[in-house]
Scaffold this active site. Structure first.
Site, PDB file in Angstrom:
ATOM      1  N   HIS A  68      -4.411   6.542  11.077  1.00 32.93           N
ATOM      2  CA  HIS A  68      -4.025   6.822  12.470  1.00 32.93           C
ATOM      3  C   HIS A  68      -2.543   7.151  12.593  1.00 32.93           C
ATOM      4  CE1 HIS A  68      -2.308   2.793  13.526  1.00 32.93           C
ATOM      5  NE2 HIS A  68      -3.245   2.304  12.735  1.00 32.93           N
ATOM      6  N   GLU A  87      -5.271   4.355  17.933  1.00 31.39           N
ATOM      7  CA  GLU A  87      -6.029   3.321  17.237  1.00 31.39           C
ATOM      8  C   GLU A  87      -5.613   1.952  17.736  1.00 31.39           C
ATOM      9  OE1 GLU A  87      -6.726   0.086  14.394  1.00 31.39           O
ATOM     10  OE2 GLU A  87      -4.816   0.827  15.063  1.00 31.39           O
ATOM     11  N   ASP A 116      -5.939   1.796   6.529  1.00 29.22           N
ATOM     12  CA  ASP A 116      -5.138   1.207   7.614  1.00 29.22           C
ATOM     13  C   ASP A 116      -4.780  -0.244   7.299  1.00 29.22           C
ATOM     14  OD1 ASP A 116      -3.827   0.901  10.013  1.00 29.22           O
ATOM     15  OD2 ASP A 116      -5.648   0.584  11.189  1.00 29.22           O
TER      16      ASP A 116
END
Ligand SMILES: *[C@@H]1O[C@H](CO)[C@@H](O)[C@H](O)[C@H]1NC(C)=O
Ligand SMILES: *[C@@H]1O[C@H](CO)[C@@H](O)[C@H](O)[C@H]1NC(C)=O
Ligand SMILES: *[C@@H]1O[C@H](CO)[C@@H](O)[C@H](O)[C@H]1NC(C)=O
Ligand SMILES: *[C@@H]1O[C@H](CO)[C@@H](O)[C@H](O)[C@H]1NC(C)=O
Ligand SMILES: *[C@@H]1O[C@H](CO)[C@@H](O)[C@H](O)[C@H]1NC(C)=O
Length: 472
Positions: free
Chosen positions: A290, A336, A364
């Protein structure tokens, strides 16, 4: 990374799916596992070429250098900010200049929250100005602030037991750090639980594995029917000190001022680029990270690193002149941190093609030296992933763990699509997560090279194999 709670619900759900009936069945393979194993083994030279280019060759340090340029230029990229939109436009241009295909932006409406000016001063038992960060989506205080006595608790259970003492106070949570997914519920639900027992505001001990007097922000969620109260995080150090003071019987008074405000939703985009598949262009392997971040630090680690190794994976494959049979699709998610807003929008718009998604990947949780790949999928798909990971023997990263996940890809995983994420040093990750400390200084070019190599080998091989990953 926002929070994992949702994830674990997803994983449990998926395991029960595996033992029962799956939503999308696509395992019509007539091949024996031995044949699949031999097919994977034939990618040995390609994997070595990717590793050589990423780790030792001309592409070394590229993902780090590209990331540094972006985050030094635009800084942090919170949902709803101009800097996020600037980053998206820069990436749109970068991906085109890189020669990737079908580069485009897909619109998403995203939340816009700003913290404004904020402060917390302990007035009793001594004057002490505390480091705080308001939590995402929190309301502000009145301009004069909220001045109230503190109730320190270490858990929701203690808050329940002492509910009568909470009325009219500022609740301070000094919950111990167990792990992120367990402890983050104090950040997400702390204000709601405190409001239910009549508190005026709540402060949480930052959800962090390590602290040098660093507040760590993140999203929190109000609940319909429960009064909204202002909420912020404080440092581990201040939470522990107030806990000690309270146990000595000290009366603690804090003045909390927060200028936080929620604005109308803003226009934003998921950023997409591809290497179009040569044989099955409709079928997709999705790699992602993201682009948005919190509004402190530079958002270099969360999730600049994940976004940029995902871009790097496509760059490496393109540089080697490779074109997989299936389409390799890069998505840089927006918003996100606000709860996978971009990821959800993408799922809604594209789920009609879910049967053609072979694998969804999101990085992530840091791009330090990977310890391996986390994977969610059927046992047969896992066995194939284990074979694929043997191709990473040259960098000694071959392990396949459970619970592949990511806020933006969980929608697909829960619907039965195999999902993968990168696992690395989570203690380091949660030392800097959502804090002023999330800067390029945390990042390591050599570690990013290796992370990008893992990401590229896995995505390329799965995209190029004769058959899609089986689901169940
Ligand atoms: C890549 O970064 C490492 C660590 O900073 C450095 O030692 C190395 O010289 C760099 N490689 C290139 C080609 O710049
Ligand atoms: C986090 O801790 C809880 C409670 O100890 C445990 O049940 C859970 O499995 C842990 N999660 C991870 C990801 O380690
Ligand atoms: C679904 O896939 C088809 C090709 O199989 C493509 O033409 C169409 O645009 C895709 N739809 C979406 C919403 O991505
Ligand atoms: C999936 O891909 C296949 C072949 O690549 C195509 O024939 C089929 O129409 C696609 N399905 C969807 C739902 O787009
Ligand atoms: C390879 O990685 C494993 C852990 O996955 C570690 O135990 C081992 O020492 C490593 N070997 C080398 C040669 O670095």
């Amino acid at each position: 990374m926002k929070f994992l709670l949702f994830t674990f619900v997803g994983v449990v759900h998926l395991f029960s799916l595996n033992s029962g009936k799956a939503i999308y069945k696509n395992d019509n393979s007539q091949r024996t596992f031995q044949e699949i194993k031999e097919e994977v083994a034939r990618y040995g030279d390609v994997a070595k070429a990717i590793i050589n280019l990423a780790v030792y060759g001309k592409a070394q340090n590229r993902s780090y250098e590209r990331l540094a340029l972006l985050v030094d230029t635009v800084g942090p990229r919170p949902s709803g900010s101009k800097s996020l939109e600037k980053a998206i436009q820069i990436m749109y241009q970068n991906l085109q200049e890189d020669g990737l295909e079908n580069v485009h932006l897909e619109p998403v409406k995203i939340p816009h929250w700003e913290r404004g000016e904020e402060s917390a001063v302990m007035l009793e038992p001594r004057i002490h100005k505390m480091a705080i960060l308001g939590l995402g989506s929190s309301i502000g205080t009145p301009p004069e602030g909220i001045t109230a006595e503190v109730l320190v608790v270490t858990s929701f259970e203690e808050l329940q037991r002492r509910a009568r003492e909470a009325r009219g106070k500022i609740v301070v949570y000094n919950q111990p750090y167990v792990n992120y997914s367990k402890t983050v519920q104090y950040r997400v639900q702390g204000a709601v639980e405190a409001a239910k027992v009549g508190a005026l505001a709540s402060l949480i001990r930052s959800v962090a594995s390590f602290s040098v007097y660093s507040p760590h922000t993140g999203i929190q969620e109000y609940q319909d029917g429960v009064p909204k109260i202002p909420t912020a995080c404080i440092t581990v150090e201040d939470a522990e000190m107030m806990s000690r003071m309270a146990s000595r019987g000290n009366r603690i008074v804090i003045q909390l001022k927060m200028g936080a405000k929620n604005y109308p939703d803003a226009d934003s985009f998921n950023t997409v680029a591809e290497i179009i598949g040569s044989k099955y262009p409709e079928q997709v392997v999705l790699v992602s990270g993201h682009l948005d971040s919190w509004d402190v630090g530079q958002g270099a680690m969360d999730d600049g690193g994940g976004a940029f190794i995902s871009w790097e994976a496509l760059s490496l494959i393109k540089d080697l002149g490779l074109r997989p049979k299936r389409t390799l699709r890069l998505v840089l998610w927006t918003a996100e941190e606000q709860g996978g807003i971009g990821g959800f929008q993408y799922y809604q718009s594209h789920k009609e093609n879910i049967s053609n998604y072979s694998l969804v990947m999101e990085s992530d949780e840091g791009t330090f030296l990977p310890s391996g790949l986390q994977f969610t999928g059927s046992e047969k798909a896992r066995a194939i992933m284990e074979e694929v990971m043997t191709l990473l023997q040259p960098v000694n990263i071959t392990q396949v763990f459970r619970a592949g996940e990511g806020t933006d890809i969980n929608f697909w995983i829960q619907a039965g699509v195999p999902g993968a994420s990168l696992l690395d040093d989570l203690y380091k990750y949660f030392s800097f997560h959502h804090s002023h400390g999330d800067t390029m200084t945390v990042m390591d070019p050599k570690q990013m090279n290796v992370a990008a190599a893992v990401w590229a080998v896995v995505s390329y091989v799965i995209a190029d194999m004769e058959e899609m990953l089986p689901r169940s």
